[in-house]
Scaffold this active site. Structure first.
Site, mmCIF file in Angstrom:
data_model
loop_
_atom_site.group_PDB
_atom_site.id
_atom_site.type_symbol
_atom_site.label_atom_id
_atom_site.label_comp_id
_atom_site.label_asym_id
_atom_site.label_seq_id
_atom_site.Cartn_x
_atom_site.Cartn_y
_atom_site.Cartn_z
ATOM 1 N N GLN A 242 0.863 -1.192 0.000
ATOM 2 C CA GLN A 242 0.000 0.000 0.000
ATOM 3 C C GLN A 242 0.897 1.238 0.000
ATOM 4 O OE1 GLN A 242 -3.370 -0.102 2.742
ATOM 5 N NE2 GLN A 242 -2.945 -2.255 3.120
ATOM 6 N N HIS B 201 9.110 -3.778 -1.043
ATOM 7 C CA HIS B 201 8.302 -3.984 -2.256
ATOM 8 C C HIS B 201 8.667 -2.946 -3.329
ATOM 9 C CE1 HIS B 201 5.042 -4.999 -4.813
ATOM 10 N NE2 HIS B 201 4.472 -3.832 -4.668
ATOM 11 N N LYS C 276 1.357 -9.037 -16.582
ATOM 12 C CA LYS C 276 0.292 -9.462 -15.651
ATOM 13 C C LYS C 276 -0.710 -8.337 -15.452
ATOM 14 C CE LYS C 276 0.885 -9.329 -10.990
ATOM 15 N NZ LYS C 276 1.490 -9.636 -9.691
ATOM 16 N N SER D 252 -0.876 -15.101 -2.155
ATOM 17 C CA SER D 252 -1.828 -16.187 -2.451
ATOM 18 C C SER D 252 -1.180 -17.255 -3.325
ATOM 19 C CB SER D 252 -3.043 -15.617 -3.186
ATOM 20 O OG SER D 252 -2.647 -15.167 -4.471
ATOM 21 N N GLY D 253 -0.101 -16.890 -4.005
ATOM 22 C CA GLY D 253 0.551 -17.810 -4.949
ATOM 23 C C GLY D 253 -0.009 -17.667 -6.356
#
Ligand code: R5P
Length: 310
Positions: free
Chosen positions: A94, A127, A190, A221-222
């Site tokens: 975020q 990130h 993606k 989540s993969g």
């Protein structure tokens, strides 16, 4: 110099303390009956250079609050300098207003850590590198890259190797490792149609006949990795594995990975994993304890941290 651990990643903290030839600082981080967090530092820390090890991993809010309260306790106990060591910095995704009327929670968390009394921050594979700028105190962002790279070299060699960025945002990360291995890279185009869902649109690059390794900062989540592995195999890749710095692995991700076409998922111990993940047949964990211990030693000795990556 002292090392204190809250509750998120005690095994990693013990490993770091051992590598630094010391024990963990005597402290108690516990809950009252109503689940409020209470911290007592059970030895003198006056004038000490203290490193608090705590990933803000699941349950993120509890672990964040533990970190803040530890910092507050140390500040009030007259520690000379407090470094918040977050092997995994939660809330990092975020980092911008993704749509109108939404928060920038990574900035809020940075403010909270600073306000609690941290003098500096040590973290790993943020990130987005720019999150360092959310802190107005010195912030060192380490890279797990060298640890991942040497494991790739040892277990996969470099012949037919192709490193894959699972999205456009991860290209710099994948390229950094690929360059040092002398490997090519490809990129997955993606799209996220909805929060928590990912869809592969295209593969940019020719992956036919290649051993593909996906490089990402986070596996949650993969879905990103599993979708990318399916698309790469469809395009003729021989096999697909993945290396991710932070194994968030929420909501049955380990089972989904076990049932997927991924040959192997390699994560680091920046987040402590439940036994189920440690026992999973295609998930392996590498330690970043030595990397963090070296960085802590260098910070304490006022030596260069970037020299670790030269
Ligand atoms: C996104 O930008 C991150 O780098 C990861 O790709 C993402 O967090 C992975 O999430 P999931 O495993 O849920 O697809």
């Amino acid at each position: 110099m002292k090392v204190l651990s809250a509750n998120s990643n005690r095994n990693l903290a013990k490993e770091i303390a051992k590598l630094l030839d010391m024990g963990l600082t005597n402290a108690n981080v516990r809950r009252f009956a109503d689940k409020e967090i209470f911290v007592s530092i059970d030895e003198n820390v006056r004038g000490q250079d203290i490193f608090v090890i705590q990933s803000t991993s699941f349950p993120a809010n509890d672990h964040l609050m533990e970190l803040l309260i530890c910092i507050d306790a140390l500040r009030r106990a007259s520690a000379m300098r407090i470094t918040a060591v977050l092997p995994y910095f939660g809330y990092a995704r975020q980092d911008r207003k993704s749509e109108g009327r939404t928060p920038i929670s990574a900035k809020l968390v940075a403010n909270m850590i600073t306000t609690a009394g941290a003098d500096r921050v040590l973290t790993m594979d943020l990130h987005a590198g720019q999150i360092q700028g959310f802190f107005d105190i010195p912030t060192d962002n380490l890279f797990a890259g060298p640890v991942l790279r040497e494991d790739i070299r040892k277990n996969y060699g470099t012949e037919k190797l192709m490193l894959i960025s699972p999205d456009v945002g991860g290209v710099v990360r994948a390229r950094g490792i690929a360059m040092r291995l002398g490997a090519d890279i490809a990129i997955v185009d993606k799209r996220r149609p909805k929060h928590g869902e990912s869809e592969v649109m295209n593969i940019i690059g020719d992956v036919e006949g290649r051993k593909c390794i996906l490089i990402d900062d986070i596996v949650d989540s993969g879905g990103t990795l599993i979708g990318a592995a399916d698309a790469l195999l469809k395009q003729g890749a021989i096999e697909v594995s993945a290396y991710c710095s932070h194994g968030v692995l929420s909501n049955g991700a380990a089972t989904r990975i076990a049932e997927s076409k991924l040959k192997e998922l390699v994560i680091t111990n920046s987040i402590e994993q439940p036994q189920k993940v440690l026992d999973a047949k295609n998930i392996r964990q590498l330690s970043v304890g030595p990397l963090l211990a070296k960085a802590i030693r260098r910070i304490s000795n006022e030596e260069s941290v970037s020299a670790l990556f030269d």
